[in-house]
Design an enzyme around this catalytic site. Sequence first.
Site, short mmCIF file in Angstrom:
data_model
loop_
_atom_site.label_atom_id
_atom_site.label_comp_id
_atom_site.label_asym_id
_atom_site.label_seq_id
_atom_site.Cartn_x
_atom_site.Cartn_y
_atom_site.Cartn_z
N ASP A 6 -1.50 -11.37 10.22
CA ASP A 6 -0.96 -10.65 9.07
C ASP A 6 -0.10 -11.61 8.26
O ASP A 6 0.97 -12.02 8.71
CB ASP A 6 -0.14 -9.45 9.53
CG ASP A 6 0.44 -8.65 8.37
OD1 ASP A 6 -0.11 -8.75 7.26
OD2 ASP A 6 1.43 -7.92 8.59
N GLY A 8 2.16 -12.09 5.17
CA GLY A 8 2.94 -11.44 4.14
C GLY A 8 3.60 -12.46 3.25
O GLY A 8 3.51 -13.68 3.48
N VAL A 13 2.58 -13.30 10.74
CA VAL A 13 2.69 -12.71 12.08
C VAL A 13 1.31 -12.75 12.71
O VAL A 13 0.32 -12.31 12.10
CB VAL A 13 3.20 -11.26 12.02
CG1 VAL A 13 3.32 -10.69 13.44
CG2 VAL A 13 4.55 -11.20 11.33
N ASP A 99 -2.91 -5.53 3.07
CA ASP A 99 -2.00 -4.79 3.94
C ASP A 99 -2.05 -3.30 3.65
O ASP A 99 -1.93 -2.47 4.57
CB ASP A 99 -0.57 -5.33 3.81
CG ASP A 99 -0.08 -5.35 2.37
OD1 ASP A 99 -0.90 -5.33 1.43
OD2 ASP A 99 1.15 -5.44 2.16
N THR A 175 33.72 -2.77 0.58
CA THR A 175 32.62 -3.24 -0.26
C THR A 175 31.31 -3.32 0.50
O THR A 175 30.26 -2.89 0.02
CB THR A 175 32.96 -4.62 -0.86
OG1 THR A 175 34.16 -4.51 -1.63
CG2 THR A 175 31.84 -5.11 -1.76
#
Length: 244
Positions: A6, A8, A13, A99, A175
Amino acid sequence: MILGIDVGNTNIVIGGISDGRLVFSERISTSAENVPVIFSKISDRTFDGAILSSVVPSINSTITENVKKQFAADVIIVNPKMNMNISIPERVHAEIGSDIIVGLAAAADEYDAPLAVIDMGTATTIFALDENKVLTGGIIHPGIVIEFNALSTKTAQLPEIVEIEIPEKVLGQNTAQCIKSGVVYGHAGMIDNILSEMEKEMKTPLTVIATGGLGRFVTPICSHKIIYDEALLIKGLDYLYKLN
């Protein structure tokens, strides 16, 4: 066992897949130079074949060449013309990400249509299938990490957020808490609103499945019923390999 790959925008991966189950996995940042590096980590393994889902076409040839050289295995590349249990209109064949195909095919195999698949990675995508498992459309939205990074890099005083988590409450007390709350709850609100609008347009309730590592931080605070399936893409790669 087959080799699932995979690619991306952020990470490559790879993993060994057996009957829809992930046997092992390795991860590395996406670049052509890192392809032989990640495959060297599994040089002692053998595979019956391989399947590649990639949103970075420029390194596909490097991957297929490395797989053939190192494992003597052919690579099936996910594409909208392959055998699958869903229908993708030809007008989007040149644009749709592999994907998205993998996620929709896996969801249609396991869950009832009409349905929507949320994939939360570098981008958050939501794509829908109608009752006949035909792709009706979807949305692409900046992912959570992109939103965090945008606040820290485009402002003078807002800090970088390293750890992502589900905020204890909406009203942050400092914050960092305010940023986490704004991004995570804001993302959940975006998802809920998009799903509601999709259901209005499609005139039907949707079975909603979410995947991607960041999904576990957002889906629990969405108002829609969402099935979180972390292994959806792995199951999709296995399913498409068997069909093709």
